[in-house]
Write an enzyme that holds these catalytic residues in place. Structure first.
Site, mmCIF file in Angstrom:
data_model
loop_
_atom_site.group_PDB
_atom_site.id
_atom_site.type_symbol
_atom_site.label_atom_id
_atom_site.label_comp_id
_atom_site.label_asym_id
_atom_site.label_seq_id
_atom_site.Cartn_x
_atom_site.Cartn_y
_atom_site.Cartn_z
ATOM 1 N N LEU A 39 0.816 -1.218 0.000
ATOM 2 C CA LEU A 39 0.000 0.000 0.000
ATOM 3 C C LEU A 39 0.843 1.259 0.000
ATOM 4 O O LEU A 39 0.416 2.307 -0.497
ATOM 5 C CB LEU A 39 -0.929 0.014 1.233
ATOM 6 N N GLY A 54 8.978 1.848 7.296
ATOM 7 C CA GLY A 54 8.911 0.553 6.653
ATOM 8 C C GLY A 54 7.801 0.520 5.625
ATOM 9 O O GLY A 54 7.248 1.549 5.246
ATOM 10 N N ASP A 101 6.527 13.527 12.574
ATOM 11 C CA ASP A 101 6.556 13.435 11.111
ATOM 12 C C ASP A 101 5.160 13.664 10.533
ATOM 13 O O ASP A 101 4.667 12.871 9.734
ATOM 14 C CB ASP A 101 7.103 12.072 10.680
#
Length: 811
Positions: A533, A539, A651
């Site tokens: 996706l 990761g 983030d």
């Protein structure tokens, strides 16, 4: 010391020691005040104030609202005084033990705690000071005792006196009340475009906020407002040798009314927002108001009655009342505005408006705020009120039968007043909570009433017996069901614990209600990690299914974990597992086998906000974007203030905001930054995050705080509002490459519509959203608001002040 210097010093001392034999009977200081002179709040006139030569004006301590003493200038009167200037007007009053001292550096105030503050900064060495008969307090240069190096006329508060100017770009600010000289709720701006304008405080210089203007705007001018000693109030052009531009008032034509030549004039922006010209006949503190702007009707002043209230008249006196569905914030200070008297329900669509709210009408209402939406093809009042009821952003609507227009207003509701003249063509509709309908009667002439007492109900004995029997039977069945359930749950948990104990024990407590998966389970669920996706700094993410394909999941396979990652992983899973908010992506489970670390999340069917904003699909409309921005802000607020321990995301960016099947925005990857290896983001700096969204402090090797997330949110908010990336090298104009800088330029020039040229949006609403974003991206973390403050500003509960220029180059 040479002979010349010694002689000059002796002459200066002799000059300063000459007594003043003015007309007043009490003792007065000399006209020139020497360094070392001091004042105290109590005592004789000699040591509590410095008088002008004729005794008209005084400088010193005066009492404020019986709460203490402040320093200022006033027009002296036998029974009263008129304050014309206040030093550091927003500082708290000091006690009677405080002291004021004149030094060569200026005037120092020592408070009751011994703290010293320079309230008049000479910016050069001062030789003496003087309280002039014009009402101007001045400091003289040490090297040239006739040259003024500081004067109160250059720092006006709410008043102009004769021979005083308000320069281009200057401002008068009203006082809070007659008894409190702190900065109040209104301001008078001598704008750089030459226009003299009255505004509510803390608003932008836009036409919708102004309530009076001199209409003297021009190009390449340097206008200033000037009041001379004869009561002539003018706007002059300094660039044209002070040639007259316009006369606001000429008191010489009203000599019989103002008392002749022995008159002091002052122009004051009073606490009620009206700019008035006063005459003080025979140089006394008693005054006579001779003219005012805008007229003498406070209800014409925008903001005289604050949010969610309206201004009306009662016995020729202005009065503030709450709009229907609202109550006073402070019953003793009704100009402070009103708040909802019902609970706000989160609105997601049309049914919510109908289910939780009602529309109530009010007549004779004038709404002078800019609507966020207006249509001119509404056929009836019913259509207008229904359109507001189902609109999540609409809290009031104004229908004009003659123009067939319907104007929608969002919170806060402001600039509302009520007229005494019947106007059947215009009707206001207010959205109120159904739970507030019992608290007041629908009466156009009164504010909300107190709730009436509930009716007393009686119950027969047979009914009581019946209720007791049914309740007892239900209780027995419920207890039995709970006992049986607990038995089976216990057996299941024992078996589950036994199975889990055969694998690695990561030390997670039972209070984290997460499912533990094996690596092979997740490998099968994702079909060998076949469908990726997305890939990010933490990761890769893969799509998977559980329960034989009945439930979709997203599996995140973490990479580059710290070597001693066991404790860090446990801590983060604990913190993430305990979080639960509608605007956070929910963690369902985890996997720990050897070095493998995987997290299982709910599946978000509509991908990321980044694809929604920057992809090829349709752009979300304005209302959708505002809702998304508020969803994200509420999620960050939960992380910062409502978790057991604050979580800093580190983030925030559109790619980490995911959209569910109902297009609800949810924050992902929160709390995972600590799982990265120290060199994970060494590409840019030692900091964590994504270039363009990182706060400046990341690059300064200083500790980070929740304010770093606020900065990232500010950048993201600009992207949401404008549907473009913060850094876009494909734009046509170089100044538009950096969105944050371009947004500030458009805001300053009053052209925020340039940011969204494809869409018609109310400039006032757009400006407020841009202001919130600009506050968030300030270089100094202390200037940035908290996320609580951001949510309140976005919801319209608190005003948004004009932000300073952010140093957007750091982005």
């Amino acid at each position: 010391m040479d002979a010349y210097t010694a002689t000059a010093t002796i002459l200066l001392i002799m000059y300063l020691s000459v007594p003043n034999n003015g007309a007043q009977t009490h003792q007065k200081l000399p006209e020139r005040i020497a360094p070392g002179s001091s004042l105290s709040p109590t005592g004789s006139d000699y040591n509590s104030l410095w008088l002008s030569r004729s005794g008209l004006f005084a400088f010193g301590f005066y009492t404020q609202d019986n709460n203490g003493f402040v320093v200022g200038i006033w027009l002296v009167g036998k029974m009263s005084r008129t304050i014309v200037w206040t030093a550091n007007r927003d500082d708290p009053p000091v006690s009677s033990t405080s002291k004021l001292q004149f030094t060569t550096n200026g005037i120092i105030l020592t408070d009751q705690h011994g703290q010293e503050k320079l309230i008049v900064n000479a910016n050069a060495r001062a030789s003496s000071a003087s309280m002039l008969d014009s009402g101007n307090f001045v400091l003289y240069d040490y090297n040239n005792i006739s040259r003024i190096i500081w004067q109160s006329f250059d720092h006006p508060t709410d008043t102009l006196l004769g021979s005083q100017s308000l320069p281009s770009g200057g401002q008068l600010s009203s006082s809070l009340s007659d008894a409190n000289s702190s900065t109040g709720r209104f301001r008078l701006n001598m704008q750089v475009d030459g226009n003299l304008v009255l505004y509510p405080a803390y608003t932008t210089q836009s036409g919708w906020d102004a309530y009076w203007s001199s209409n003297t705007a021009s190009v390449n001018v340097n206008y200033h407002l000037y009041l001379n000693n004869t009561g002539l109030l003018q706007i002059l052009d300094s660039n044209r040798d002070s040639s007259l531009i316009t006369t606001l008032f000429d008191a010489e034509k009203h000599q019989q009314k103002t008392g002749g030549n022995q008159t002091i004039y002052r122009a004051t922006l009073d606490f009620d927002g009206v700019f008035r010209l006063y005459a003080h006949p025979n140089n006394s503190a008693s005054n006579k108001m001779i003219t005012s702007w805008p007229g003498n009707n406070p209800c014409e002043v925008k903001g005289f009655c604050s949010f969610n209230s309206y201004c009306t008249f009662d016995d020729d006196k202005p009065l503030c009342n709450c709009l229907k569905g609202y109550k006073f914030i402070d019953e003793n200070e009704k100009t402070l505005g009103c708040e909802r008297n019902y609970s706000k329900v989160e609105c997601r669509g049309n049914n919510d408006g109908v289910a939780f709210y009602n529309i109530v009408p009010m007549n004779n209402i004038l709404w002078e705020d800019h609507p966020y939406f207006e249509t001119k093809d509404m056929s009836s009042e019913q259509d207008c009120s229904s359109a507001c009821l189902v609109d999540c952003n609409c809290w009031a609507a104004l229908y004009d039968d003659g123009a067939r227009s319907c104007k929608k207003q969002g919170l806060p509701l402001r600039y509302v007043r009520r007229t005494h003249e019947d106007d059947e063509s215009t009707t206001a509709f207010l959205k109120v909570g159904k739970n507030s309908m019992e608290n007041w009667k629908l009466n156009d002439t009164q504010s909300p009433l107190q709730p009436s007492p509930p009716p007393i109900k009686t119950t027969s004995n047979d009914a009581v017996v019946h209720i007791i029997v049914v309740t007892s039977i239900f209780t027995v069945l419920l207890v039995s069901a709970v006992v049986i359930s607990c038995h089976y749950i216990y057996k299941i948990r024992v078996l589950s614990y036994k199975r889990l104990s055969d694998t690695v024990n990561i030390g997670l407590n039972d209070d984290v209600a997460l499912r533990r998966f094996s690596y092979n389970e997740l490998k099968r669920a994702t079909n060998q990690f076949k469908e990726e996706l997305g890939k990010g700094s933490f990761g890769s993410v893969y799509k998977g299914t559980l329960n034989r394909g009945k439930r979709l999941i997203a599996v995140k396979r973490l990479e580059k974990l710290v070597e001693e990652g066991e404790r860090e992983f446990q801590a983060e899973v604990r913190s993430i597992g305990k979080t639960h908010h509608r605007n956070l992506v929910r963690l369902l489970g985890f996997c720990v086998e050897g070095s493998k670390r995987l997290l299982v999340y709910e599946y978000m069917s509509n991908s990321s906000l980044g694809k929604l904003l920057f992809g090829d699909q349709r752009r979300p409309d304005w209302n959708e974007r505002v809702r998304i921005a508020l969803d994200i802000a509420r999620g960050i607020l939960y992380l910062h203030e409502e978790c057991d321990a604050p979580i800093i995301h580190c983030d925030l960016k559109p790619q980490n905001i995911l959209m569910d099947e109902f297009w609800t925005a949810k924050i992902s990857d929160f709390g995972l930054a600590k799982l990265l290896m120290p060199d994970q983001t060494r590409t840019f700096t030692m900091a964590r995050g994504t270039r363009g969204y990182m706060a400046p402090e990341w690059n300064k090797n200083v500790p980070i705080s929740v304010k770093t997330d606020v900065y990232s949110y500010g950048i993201m908010l600009l992207e949401i509002l404008c549907c473009r990336r913060n850094i876009d090298v494909n734009v046509l104009e170089p100044e538009e490459v950096l969105l944050s800088g371009w947004a500030y330029k458009c805001f300053v020039s009053g052209e925020v519509n340039k940011l969204v040229p494809w869409e018609v949006i109310d400039n006032n609403v757009m400006e407020n959203m841009i202001k919130v974003a600009l506050w968030c991206i300030q270089d100094d973390p202390l200037l940035r608001p908290t996320m609580k403050g951001v949510v309140l500003m976005l919801e319209g509960i608190t005003d948004v002040a004009v932000p300073p220029c952010p140093d957007s180059s750091s982005a």
